[in-house]
Structures are given as structure tokens and as C-alpha cells.
Write an enzyme that holds these catalytic residues in place. Structure first.
Site, mmCIF file in Angstrom:
data_model
loop_
_atom_site.group_PDB
_atom_site.id
_atom_site.type_symbol
_atom_site.label_atom_id
_atom_site.label_comp_id
_atom_site.label_asym_id
_atom_site.label_seq_id
_atom_site.Cartn_x
_atom_site.Cartn_y
_atom_site.Cartn_z
ATOM 1 N N GLU A 1 19.227 52.206 20.599
ATOM 2 C CA GLU A 1 18.294 51.848 19.521
ATOM 3 C C GLU A 1 18.443 50.368 19.211
ATOM 4 O OE1 GLU A 1 20.028 53.350 15.578
ATOM 5 O OE2 GLU A 1 21.370 54.152 17.091
ATOM 6 N N LYS B 1 19.303 46.904 17.458
ATOM 7 C CA LYS B 1 20.272 46.458 16.460
ATOM 8 C C LYS B 1 19.514 45.545 15.505
ATOM 9 C CE LYS B 1 24.890 44.554 15.930
ATOM 10 N NZ LYS B 1 24.658 43.546 14.912
ATOM 11 N N ASP C 1 18.678 43.002 12.621
ATOM 12 C CA ASP C 1 19.403 41.845 12.101
ATOM 13 C C ASP C 1 19.154 41.705 10.603
ATOM 14 O OD1 ASP C 1 21.033 39.703 12.135
ATOM 15 O OD2 ASP C 1 19.670 38.369 13.208
ATOM 16 N N TYR D 1 20.202 54.638 10.062
ATOM 17 C CA TYR D 1 20.705 54.888 11.416
ATOM 18 C C TYR D 1 22.121 55.454 11.473
ATOM 19 C CZ TYR D 1 22.658 50.234 10.509
ATOM 20 O OH TYR D 1 23.305 49.169 9.950
ATOM 21 N N LYS E 1 24.362 42.804 23.035
ATOM 22 C CA LYS E 1 23.667 41.685 22.395
ATOM 23 C C LYS E 1 22.681 41.017 23.352
ATOM 24 C CE LYS E 1 25.003 40.577 18.598
ATOM 25 N NZ LYS E 1 26.232 40.114 17.989
ATOM 26 N N CYS F 1 48.124 13.397 14.342
ATOM 27 C CA CYS F 1 47.353 14.262 13.453
ATOM 28 C C CYS F 1 46.512 13.415 12.496
ATOM 29 C CB CYS F 1 48.297 15.163 12.670
ATOM 30 S SG CYS F 1 47.466 16.069 11.361
ATOM 31 N N CYS G 1 47.937 13.851 8.716
ATOM 32 C CA CYS G 1 49.234 13.391 8.215
ATOM 33 C C CYS G 1 49.881 12.335 9.106
ATOM 34 C CB CYS G 1 50.180 14.573 8.030
ATOM 35 S SG CYS G 1 50.742 15.309 9.575
ATOM 36 N N CYS H 1 49.597 19.659 15.470
ATOM 37 C CA CYS H 1 50.312 18.705 14.622
ATOM 38 C C CYS H 1 51.736 19.226 14.440
ATOM 39 C CB CYS H 1 49.597 18.630 13.282
ATOM 40 S SG CYS H 1 50.593 17.928 11.974
ATOM 41 N N CYS I 1 52.261 18.351 6.388
ATOM 42 C CA CYS I 1 50.857 18.092 6.720
ATOM 43 C C CYS I 1 49.948 18.741 5.672
ATOM 44 C CB CYS I 1 50.531 18.641 8.111
ATOM 45 S SG CYS I 1 48.799 18.411 8.531
HETATM 46 S S1 IVH Z 1 25.714 51.628 13.747
HETATM 47 C C1 IVH Z 1 30.034 52.836 12.935
HETATM 48 N N1 IVH Z 1 23.261 50.986 14.330
HETATM 49 O O1 IVH Z 1 25.408 46.049 12.993
HETATM 50 C C2 IVH Z 1 28.896 52.002 13.376
HETATM 51 N N2 IVH Z 1 24.604 49.365 13.222
HETATM 52 O O2 IVH Z 1 27.840 44.964 14.132
HETATM 53 C C3 IVH Z 1 27.898 51.808 12.328
HETATM 54 N N3 IVH Z 1 23.414 47.291 12.708
HETATM 55 O O3 IVH Z 1 27.429 46.593 10.181
HETATM 56 C C4 IVH Z 1 26.864 50.877 12.708
HETATM 57 N N4 IVH Z 1 21.477 47.883 13.538
HETATM 58 O O4 IVH Z 1 24.920 46.295 9.809
HETATM 59 C C5 IVH Z 1 24.406 50.580 13.791
HETATM 60 N N5 IVH Z 1 21.051 50.570 14.850
HETATM 61 C C6 IVH Z 1 22.188 50.174 14.313
HETATM 62 C C7 IVH Z 1 22.333 48.905 13.727
HETATM 63 C C8 IVH Z 1 23.560 48.533 13.201
HETATM 64 C C9 IVH Z 1 22.162 46.930 12.908
HETATM 65 C C10 IVH Z 1 24.438 46.442 12.072
HETATM 66 C C11 IVH Z 1 25.192 47.071 10.922
HETATM 67 C C12 IVH Z 1 26.647 46.955 11.280
HETATM 68 C C13 IVH Z 1 26.622 45.878 12.313
HETATM 69 C C14 IVH Z 1 27.784 46.022 13.269
#
Ligand code: IVH
Length: 716
Positions: free
Chosen positions: A128, A130, A132, A240, A328, A433, A436, A457, A463
Site C-alpha cells: 500500500e 506510504k 507522507d 491503515y 522508499k 578544533c 577550542c 577534537c 571543548c
Molecule cells: S504502518 C507498525 N502503513 O510511516 C507499523 N505506516 O515510517 C505502523 N505511514 O509512523 C505503520 N503510510 O506515520 C504504515 N500505509 C502505511 C503508512 C505508514 C505512512 C507512516 C506512519 C509511520 C511511518 C513509519
């Protein structure tokens, strides 16, 4: 932003002074907002401080300016300190990252081997987007929303219930007749691109600073004490994941998220169940191809093991689940000019070169600083001494490519040699450094015999940069987490002649010393009676820090959060750790053997610990600190688990769990898992085919049980 005007204030005309004051005040206000409200600093600390100093100088020379803006009296207040805290009953975790197809294949392979599968296949995953944005945990009881909390440090977040109630995609009451008594729904709050543009347009109209990207705008909009501001921002929410939910509506990830949809949440339509690495990667490519047209920001694809029983078996490592990973999207690149190289001195004395860049937008964020890693990297070599960038070095004046990947610090990636100025010179990395003046040297690693990549350093305690960085670390969020005592305040107190803070103990005597002082803190610039009272109260609140945070806060080299937690678990109290650390200097001591045997603690950590405790000045510093604070033992796994603190060895074939799984389970229950049997072993769990370890156990009189006995013992 450039450095503030350097014409002496005395030689300015009142008109010029007024103009400069106005511009500076606006810059500082924007920087304060970015730092305190939007969590997105737009100025580095040195530039910020230079501006404040200039502002104060202007106001001193032209007192009439003071009334006009009175900005120099203001220190931005973090809105977060005003939200109540909510402890998450189930921690909110983060995700490990994958950056390549190989990483994904390895992840899938790890899942299989952890679960004892000989061949890869047969385990389904979900894929799914991710999102942002920022994660939010919503607690429903009997179907009604009772509170909403941000992630915070994963253990404790901010209470944003009133704000969350203004978001139309967050139901106040869940629908359906299968809604459990308690349901904590987790997901991402975010802003669509069009709404983000609209918000920035209104910011512009009002003369307010714009948000750098939709994520910051979403965070800034949710964390508002004035709920009407949140209500006016069209925030959205995708569900999610979940926290506490004793009764689950399905036994797969996919099934539970489906149920969320029926209860009234929006879920992501691009989520798909996949049966193989190839299918996961296919989904990744499809989502990546749609990225630009989705209308909201995503920064990768998340894969999760679909079967919840398998998720439970896989469990967690440190702060991330073993059953999920974030794949990513590739980093974004931009080209700009390297204007200067600044050397920052860190907590451990490491000299880090920072590229000062002509500001450039990379992936929606303005970047003006980037890392240059270390001396070798600038010269054109990697950590193994092999040439990178075809051996080309990096010089001031060069046109460079900057790479930014998600939350990672941007870095200077490559150089365009065709644009190199004819008079440029190779960069000479300082050997003294900058803070210092002590010699900065590259240590020889005793194990490899090679020069360390980092120049350090040698000034140690003398320092100031190291001292300040150590103090910042001590009060930082994952260490003592003192509200209202951030980097800026530490820098202030470190330099303040009336109320100096030179070491951690001094923080805890601030109130007492201030009471005895003639010149009071509340009368100083940037403070007031209220903020001082708050600060002192926040400091008092941290006089009994959790042991693991305290150990981490000491900033001992190589002791990160996870290691600190391990040590806290193992030793239970700081006194026990300290006496072990001192006694362990004797290699043949029982304390040293015990330390060496802790699973997860390697020789580097052992060495660093001993070095720390061997220093007389560290002992003295601790003496003074422990007169002020009493670290609390870790919430003892010990009191609930029958194997806590025990040394356990597994041998022979296990049938219900793999060796990795057994080890992880034992550690979760507070036991230490060792690889061989000695007189110190408490328990041997032996499966069929056990050999020499079983013999050793008999020899040393160690209790032996089989796998079934193990499950009976731990009550599973
Ligand atoms: S699952 C135990 N699913 O990514 C795992 N996270 O890097 C729970 N995020 O803090 C997270 N989309 O804010 C999950 N489809 C998705 C997501 C997602 C965004 C974010 C979330 C989490 C962060 C982790």
C-alpha cells in the site's frame, strides 16, 4: 538567507536601523514559527543566533526600535508543550526502510527464515502507499471517539482530540454492528495538493510564512491550540493500522483494514494482497507510476505480512516490526553551488563538514545545508579508501548535485567538474578544533589497524562545543526530554554568567541558584516569570527519569537507545550498572564475563562503557548528577516473567519455533540468550538431537527442559 548586515550599528542612520530592524524581526519571526510551530527549521542555529544578536545590538543602539516590534523579548513557545500527553497503550512504531529491489527480496527472505520456512513462498503480503503525513491514533470505546493522540516519541503522544474531531474523515461514532468495545485505529493525517496550495495562498495573503510542504502544513494544522484553525484546514485521514484492539474483526491485515472501511473510515484503494516478491515490486512500480496524479504526497510503498498470527510470531526489533517494511522511492536530486564548508563539532568531538549551499529546492523543500560526511568523502574516497566520483574531490565554488531522500539529511552527491572555477583549491580539512583549538586527530581503530574516517577534537571537557552538544543530548527527546529546555536554551545557559549550566547536574540546581541570585532569570531577555516557573517545573518533573533514558542521556559513545535499554533491563538499577562497569575493567572478573555475555552487547560497547567509568571526571560528574536525580529502574519485565534475568541456552531441533524466534521470545521475556552452556547458565532448552550442550548442562548442574516445557514455563 545571508548573514545579517555587518556594518557596525553605531554607524547606521536611524532610518537604516529601522529598516534593518524590521527585516530582521520578520526573518526571526518566520524562523521561530518554522522552528517551534512547523517543526521545519529554515535557519541553522548559528545564523539564527547571529540574527538575534544583531537585533539586540540594534535595539540597544536605537532603543526606540524596541517598542516597535519588541521581538527580542520573545522566545517562541513550542505548541507541543501545551498539549496534554497521552500514553499509547500499544507503542506507535516506525518502519524499517528498503531502498532497492534487493532489499525487498532480503526482507521477504528474512520473514521466511525467521518463521523457519526452508523455501521462499507461501506467505502473503499487503502492499500500500506510504502516505507522507503524520500518524494519528484514534481511540474508540463502544464505538465512540474518546481521544486522539499524535505519535510523539512512540510511547507518548499529544492529545489532539478536539482537533481530530474537526476532521470530516474521522468518524465520531463508528458504524456497523461488529464494532469492538475498544478499537484504536491508526492512520495518517495528510493534506491534498490542491488544499495545500490553497492554504499557502491564504498564508501569503495574510503576510504569514508559507509551509514548505503538505506534510508540514498538515502537522502545523493539526497541532493547533486554537481548534478553529484546524477546522478551517481540509485535513484528511487514511486508516491503515491499529493499536489496542482486543477483539479483531479479521485474521489478516487486509481483512482488518476492510473492516475499517465498513466502520466509516477511508482506506487506500491502492492496497493489494501480493503473493511474491515479483508481485510486490510490480505493485511498487504501479504506485510509483501513479504518484504524480494521486493528488497527495506519498514517499514509498509499505509491505506488511498479511497473516496476523504470523505478524505476532515475527514481533518487533527495537522500534520497528519485523513483519513490515517501507520501500522508499528514490531520492530527489538538484544542482547548486557549494558556497562554503562549515565544520561542526559534535558531542563526541567528531568534526563534521557541512556544505553551505546556494539555497535550492529539492523535492519541495528548500535546502541550504547538506552533509559532506567526512574528510575522505571530500577528498574523493569512500570508507574503504576506494575512489568515489571517479576520484574527484569537492571544492568550495563547485557546482554540485544534492541528494535528498525522505527524512534523511541531504548530502552532496557529485561534482560537475566542467563548471569548476579555474582558481579553485583543494579543501584543507582543519587539524585543529574550530571550537577550542585543540588538536583534532584521526584515531587508529585497534581492531582493523586503520585510520578512523572521523577526525575528532582531543579537547574533551575543555571543548565548549562538545560540552554543549552533550548537554543538548542529555535533555533531548529520547533522553531526559525536558520540556522547554531545547538547543537554544542550553546554548543560552551554557554561556550565561549568572546561571551557568556546564554539566547535567547544573540543570537540576537552576531553580535553587536562581533563587539565591540577585539577577533573576525572569528578568532576562527571552524569559518571563511564567516561562521560568514552567521551565523549573518541567525540570523537577524529570528528577526520576526511566533508567534507560538516563543511560542513553549520558551520551556514552556507542550506547544508543537500544543498547541503553538492554543495559537497563540487564542491570535493573544505575548503581548495579556502575559497579559492574567499574569492576569489569578487570578482564578476568566475573562482572566482565557477565557484560561480555549480554546478548546484543558487542566488544565496542563494552570498551566504551569501561572507558567511560574509568574516567575520574565522569565518576565525579555522575556523583553530582545522582545527588540530583534518581533513575527509575525499567518497568521490570522481571516481575512478570518467570525467565527474566535468567541466562537461557537453546539447543537441538525446535519444532514449534525457529531458533531466531525462540531467541526473540526469550529476550522479550527479559531472559538473556547465550550460545554456550557454562556454570552461569540457568536453563537449557533442549530439543531432539541435542549433543555437547546437554552434556555441559549435566556437568554444571543446569536445569534442562524441552520445548514443550519451555512453553509451559512461559505460559504460552
Ligand atoms: S504502518 C507498525 N502503513 O510511516 C507499523 N505506516 O515510517 C505502523 N505511514 O509512523 C505503520 N503510510 O506515520 C504504515 N500505509 C502505511 C503508512 C505508514 C505512512 C507512516 C506512519 C509511520 C511511518 C513509519
Amino acid at each position: 538567507m545571508s548573514e545579517p548586515e555587518s556594518i557596525p550599528v553605531e554607524s547606521l542612520t536611524p532610518r537604516k536601523a529601522k529598516l534593518e530592524h524590521k527585516a530582521l524581526a520578520a526573518e526571526i519571526a518566520a524562523a521561530d514559527r518554522a522552528y517551534f510551530q512547523d517543526d521545519q527549521p529554515i535557519l541553522d542555529d548559528a545564523s539564527y543566533d547571529a540574527r538575534r544578536r544583531r537585533l539586540v545590538a540594534l535595539e540597544e543602539a536605537f532603543p526606540e526600535l524596541k517598542g516597535a516590534e519588541a521581538l527580542s523579548d520573545k522566545v517562541g513557545a513550542k505548541p507541543s508543550s501545551k498539549f496534554a500527553k497521552i500514553r499509547h497503550r500499544v507503542p506507535m512504531l516506525s518502519l524499517a526502510n528498503a531502498f532497492s529491489d534487493e532489499d525487498v527480496a532480503e526482507f521477504v527472505g528474512r520473514v521466511h527464515s525467521f518463521l523457519g520456512r526452508k523455501e521462499v513462498g507461501g506467505i502473503a503480503f499487503t502492499a500500500e502507499p506510504k502516505i507522507d503525513g503524520l500518524s494519528l491514533s484514534l481511540r474508540y470505546e463502544k464505538g465512540a471517539l474518546v481521544h486522539a493522540a499524535t505519535r510523539g516519541d512512540g510511547e507518548e503522544g499529544e492529545d489532539v482530540t478536539l482537533n481530530a474531531r474537526t476532521i470530516s474523515e474521522i468518524p465520531h461514532v463508528l458504524s456497523g454492528d461488529d464494532v469492538p468495545e475498544v478499537a484504536e485505529i491508526r492512520g495518517e493525517v495528510y493534506l491534498g495538493h490542491a488544499d495545500f496550495a490553497g492554504i499557502n495562498e491564504r498564508q501569503r495573503e495574510k503576510g504569514l510564512p508559507e509551509f514548505a510542504n503538505p506534510r508540514n502544513a498538515a502537522a502545523g494544522s493539526l497541532r493547533q491550540l486554537d481548534v478553529s484553525i484546524t477546522a478551517a484546514r481540509p485535513l484528511r485521514f487514511f486508516a491503515y493500522a491499529w493499536g489496542e484492539m482486543p477483539v479483531l474483526p479479521a485474521d489478516t491485515q487486509f481483512g482488518v483494514v476492510e473492516a475499517f472501511k465498513h466502520w466509516g473510515f477511508r482506506t487506500n484503494a491502492l492496497m493489494k494482497r501480493c503473493e511474491s516478491v515479483e508481485e510486490l515490486l510490480e505493485r511498487y512500480r504501479l504506485i510509483e507510476a501513479q504518484r504524480a496524479t494521486l493528488g497527495y504526497d506519498i514517499d514509498g510503498v509499505v509491505y506488511k505480512v498479511d497473516d496476523l498470527a504470523l505478524q505476532t510470531r515475527l514481533g518487533f526489533v527495537a522500534r520497528a516490526p519485523r513483519w513490515a517494511i517501507a520501500h522508499k522511492f528514490p531520492a530527489e536530486l538538484a544542482t547548486t553551488v557549494l558556497e562554503a564548508i562549515e565544520i561542526q563539532v559534535g558531542r563526541t568531538g567528531a568534526l563534521s563538514p557541512v556544505a553551505k549551499l546556494r539555497p535550492v529546492t529539492v523535492g519541495g523543500v528548500v535546502v541550504s545545508n547538506a552533509t559532506l560526511h567526512n574528510e575522505d568523502y571530500i577528498r574523493g574516497f569512500d570508507s574503504k579508501g576506494l575512489p568515489i566520483r571517479d576520484g574527484s574531490d569537492i571544492r568550495i565554488g563547485d557546482t554540485v548535485t544534492v541528494k535528498r531522500a525522505g527524512d534523511v539529511i541531504p548530502r552532496v552527491q557529485s561534482v560537475d567538474l566542467t563548471k569548476r572555477p579555474a582558481d579553485s583549491q583543494a579543501y584543507a580539512f582543519p587539524t585543529l578544533c574550530p571550537a577550542c583549538g585543540s588538536h583534532a586527530t584521526r584515531e587508529i581503530n585497534p581492531r582493523t589497524g586503520k585510520e578512523d574516517a572521523v577526525r575528532r577534537c582531543t579537547g574533551g571537557l575543555i571543548c565548549p562545543a562538545q560540552a554543549v552538544e552533550r548537554l543538548k543530548h542529555f535533555v533531548s527527546r529520547d533522553a531526559l526530554d525536558i520540556d522547554g529546555l531545547g538547543d537554544k536554551q542550553i546554548e543560552f545557559f551554557h554561556a550565561d554568567p549568572d546561571l551557568p549550566v556546564k554539566e547535567p547536574a547544573d540543570i537540576f540546581t537552576l531553580a535553587q541558584r536562581d533563587a539565591a541570585n540577585f539577577k533573576k532569570l525572569k528578568d532576562k531577555e527571552g524569559f518571563g516569570a511564567q516561562s521560568v516557573a514552567k521551565l523549573f517545573a518541567a525540570i523537577d518533573e524529570r528528577r526520576s527519569p526511566p533508567l534507560n533514558r538516563f543511560i542513553f542521556g549520558l551520551g556514552i559513545r556507542h550506547i544508543g537507545e537500544t543498547t541503553a535499554r538492554l543495559l537497563a533491563r540487564h542491570y535493573g538499577s544505575f548503581d548495579a550498572l556502575r559497579s559492574a562497569g567499574i569492576a569489569a575493567a578487570d578482564v578476568s572478573s566475573h562482572e566482565r564475563q557477565e557484560l561480555d555475555a549480554i546478548d546484543g552487547i558487542g566488544p565496542t560497547v563494552v570498551e566504551a562503557l569501561m572507558e567511560f567509568f574509568a574516567e575520574a571526571h565522569n565518576q565525579e560528574l555522575l556523583e553530582r548528577l545522582l545527588a540530583q536525580v534518581s533513575p527509575q529502574p525499567l518497568e521490570a519485565v522481571a516481575s512478570v516473567s518467570p525467565v527474566a534475568g535468567k541466562i537461557v541456552v537453546f539447543t537441538g531441533a525446535l519444532e514449534q519455533m525457529t531458533r531466531d524466534e525462540a531467541k526473540a521470545m526469550a529476550e522479550r521475556l527479559g531472559a538473556k540468550v547465550a550460545g554456550s552452556v557454562s556454570s552461569k547458565t540457568d536453563l537449557l532448552v533442549a530439543g531432539p538431537g541435542a549433543g555437547s550442550k546437554l552434556k555441559d548442562a549435566t556437568k554444571h548442574g543446569v536445569q534442562v527442559i524441552d520445548e514443550a516445557g519451555w512453553f509451559t514455563l512461559v505460559g504460552r
